[in-house]
Scaffold this active site. Structure first.
Site, PDB file in Angstrom:
ATOM      1  N   GLN A  37      35.293  41.153  38.402  1.00  0.00           N
ATOM      2  CA  GLN A  37      35.918  41.946  37.344  1.00  0.00           C
ATOM      3  C   GLN A  37      34.971  43.010  36.800  1.00  0.00           C
ATOM      4  O   GLN A  37      35.420  44.062  36.343  1.00  0.00           O
ATOM      5  CB  GLN A  37      36.369  41.025  36.201  1.00  0.00           C
ATOM      6  CG  GLN A  37      37.386  39.978  36.592  1.00  0.00           C
ATOM      7  CD  GLN A  37      38.727  40.559  36.998  1.00  0.00           C
ATOM      8  OE1 GLN A  37      39.104  41.655  36.583  1.00  0.00           O
ATOM      9  NE2 GLN A  37      39.462  39.833  37.821  1.00  0.00           N
ATOM     10  N   CYS A  66      43.383  30.969  37.215  1.00  0.00           N
ATOM     11  CA  CYS A  66      42.293  30.312  37.952  1.00  0.00           C
ATOM     12  C   CYS A  66      41.098  30.054  37.036  1.00  0.00           C
ATOM     13  O   CYS A  66      39.939  30.216  37.440  1.00  0.00           O
ATOM     14  CB  CYS A  66      41.862  31.149  39.163  1.00  0.00           C
ATOM     15  SG  CYS A  66      43.129  31.318  40.418  1.00  0.00           S
ATOM     16  N   ASP A  94      28.882  36.913  39.507  1.00  0.00           N
ATOM     17  CA  ASP A  94      30.251  37.119  39.977  1.00  0.00           C
ATOM     18  C   ASP A  94      30.732  38.434  39.377  1.00  0.00           C
ATOM     19  O   ASP A  94      31.097  38.507  38.210  1.00  0.00           O
ATOM     20  CB  ASP A  94      31.129  35.953  39.524  1.00  0.00           C
ATOM     21  CG  ASP A  94      32.603  36.155  39.852  1.00  0.00           C
ATOM     22  OD1 ASP A  94      32.966  37.226  40.380  1.00  0.00           O
ATOM     23  OD2 ASP A  94      33.405  35.243  39.561  1.00  0.00           O
ATOM     24  N   HIS A 142      35.687  31.691  36.537  1.00  0.00           N
ATOM     25  CA  HIS A 142      36.790  31.542  37.497  1.00  0.00           C
ATOM     26  C   HIS A 142      36.519  30.304  38.347  1.00  0.00           C
ATOM     27  O   HIS A 142      35.374  29.891  38.532  1.00  0.00           O
ATOM     28  CB  HIS A 142      36.836  32.796  38.374  1.00  0.00           C
ATOM     29  CG  HIS A 142      38.019  32.900  39.281  1.00  0.00           C
ATOM     30  ND1 HIS A 142      38.103  32.200  40.475  1.00  0.00           N
ATOM     31  CD2 HIS A 142      39.152  33.650  39.197  1.00  0.00           C
ATOM     32  CE1 HIS A 142      39.235  32.513  41.070  1.00  0.00           C
ATOM     33  NE2 HIS A 142      39.893  33.384  40.322  1.00  0.00           N
ATOM     34  N   LYS A 175      40.168  44.272  44.381  1.00  0.00           N
ATOM     35  CA  LYS A 175      40.210  44.615  42.958  1.00  0.00           C
ATOM     36  C   LYS A 175      39.613  46.002  42.702  1.00  0.00           C
ATOM     37  O   LYS A 175      39.868  46.605  41.661  1.00  0.00           O
ATOM     38  CB  LYS A 175      39.453  43.570  42.134  1.00  0.00           C
ATOM     39  CG  LYS A 175      40.022  42.162  42.230  1.00  0.00           C
ATOM     40  CD  LYS A 175      39.239  41.187  41.373  1.00  0.00           C
ATOM     41  CE  LYS A 175      39.564  39.751  41.710  1.00  0.00           C
ATOM     42  NZ  LYS A 175      40.929  39.363  41.387  1.00  0.00           N
TER      43      LYS A 175
END
Length: 433
Positions: free
Chosen positions: A230, A391, A227, A150, A253
């Site tokens: 997700q 993104c 990261d 991302h 999220k």
């Protein structure tokens, strides 16, 4: 106060998980219809059709437990934290810090002092780049990212490259979106100082074997930043087992409020890092000659924090923990398997990213149709999806496409949602032919 709802009931939603490791749960089965009833927005219609929400990768909907918790804070005990001597401030402070404990237990951090509240993953990554990166990286030092990152895990390192002269190396992925450990290993060398890597691609759904990545990186003396924006929503996370040095995720999220996220960092690493911003509540002593700073995590939380959002995040974490992350993962895996079978049977349908190990995300194209046109027709059928470059423009360049339509599934999605998506795609083919 809400009718029929006491303070103790609301507080129970944000109290820390009691001796619950990642994925522990109190339910024996995952009842998706019962779960759906917890999300008021799923009962609404758009354009006269039932809402089918498949844009969870961008931002997930909120359960009533979170909505009620946030409302109760504002209605019953909102005040600034860490400052006031009065009851409301003390109650807000307790709830705020209990949310930190909840997050720490959810991640299986050693202590809540390893959890920094941020506004989102983007701020968390920028925090590491601006503090650890500025202090410990110099000209020629290498930071490794992947082709499927991302923008939030690309741009901060490019800015640091301009400032410090670091080298940004890009680990490749296969044409099907698969991350291959051996290809990554070839990028490592003694100059590698940091590996900043997604746990799960927001476009492809491809998973990264973080534990193995961390082991290989540590063998070269490099730190690892994950990261988890997700990843954390689709599977249990145990930062001690992963052994990563930093782990970042975002609340909105994970079925929590927007404007809140968290950065986990090993305390010994955090304690070497200078402050990210200067201001109130992150100091021990201020004079015009010198300022001394608090220990982590407070050193990195200048000013009034996102109080209500953090408390709401605690409620969201408890909500998914009660369902059980293993249960959620199994449910979503079933939805993904059904979606793959159902959608690939549509003539002209093409999956973008078909790695063997992936989360419940399907990016796709329909032959001969522009993604934005497809998404527009889907919207008029009540099906909410994401469209564009997500993104992740460098990934689109790597794949040689302008963008995709993305359906990202969450814990409340069903096979009927997949059927609605398939029917809407067929409608798009009919209308756009």
């Amino acid at each position: 106060m809400l009718p029929g709802r006491g303070m103790d009931e609301i507080m129970s939603k944000i109290l820390p998980l009691q001796d619950a490791g990642p994925g522990d749960n109190s339910l024996t089965a995952f009842d998706v219809e019962k779960v759906r009833a917890d999300f008021p927005i799923l009962a609404r219609e758009v354009y006269g059709k039932p809402l089918v929400f498949l844009d969870n990768g961008a931002s997930a909907q909120k359960p009533r437990a979170v909505i009620d918790c946030v409302r109760e804070v504002y209605e019953s005990y909102y005040a600034n934290v860490h400052r006031g001597a009065h009851y409301l401030s003390q109650r807000s402070t307790d709830a705020f810090e209990e949310a930190r404990v909840t997050v720490a237990k959810f991640l299986n951090a050693k202590t809540e002092d390893e959890v920094i509240f941020t506004s989102n993953v983007t701020e968390a990554i920028n925090l590491v780049a601006a503090t650890w990166g500025r202090k410990f990286l110099g000209e020629g030092d290498e930071v490794i990212i992947t082709e499927m990152e991302h923008h939030a895990n690309i741009v901060p390192w490019q800015l640091l490259r301009e400032e410090k002269g670091i080298v940004l190396k890009i680990a490749p992925i296969r044409d099907n979106g698969e991350f291959v450990l051996e290809d990554f290993k070839a990028c490592l060398n003694p100059r590698t100082k940091l590996v900043a890597i997604t746990e799960c691609s927001n476009v492809l759904g491809s998973r990264v074997p973080i534990k193995e990545v961390t082991r290989l990186s540590h063998d070269q003396g490099a730190l690892v930043l994950v990261d988890g924006a997700q990843g954390i929503v689709h599977q249990p996370v145990d930062v001690q087992d992963l052994d990563c040095d930093f782990y970042a995720f975002t609340g909105h999220k994970l079925y929590g409020p927007s404007g809140i996220g968290a950065l986990y960092g090993k305390w010994d690493v955090l304690n070497t890092m200078p402050p990210y911003q200067g201001g109130g509540d992150m100091i021990e002593r201020v004079t015009f000659e010198k300022t001394t700073f608090k220990e982590p995590p407070y050193r990195f939380e200048a000013g009034t924090p996102p109080i209500v959002q953090a408390i709401g995040l605690g409620a969201a974490v408890n909500y998914v923990a009660d369902l059980g992350m293993e249960n959620i993962s199994a449910h979503e895996h079933g939805i993904l398997a059904y979606a793959n079978e159902r959608l690939k049977a549509i003539e002209g349908f093409k999956v973008v990213g078909d790695a063997p190990d992936k989360a419940a995300i399907i990016s796709f194209l329909v032959e001969g149709l522009h993604p934005f046109d497809v998404a527009t027709v889907l919207d008029r059928q009540g099906v909410a999806v994401r469209v564009g470059q997500h993104c992740a423009e460098p990934l689109m360049d790597r794949l040689g496409i302008e963008g995709t339509v993305r359906a990202s599934f969450g814990l409340y999605n069903t096979r009927e949602d997949v059927d609605a998506l398939a029917a809407a795609i067929e409608k798009a083919k009919e209308l756009l032919a």
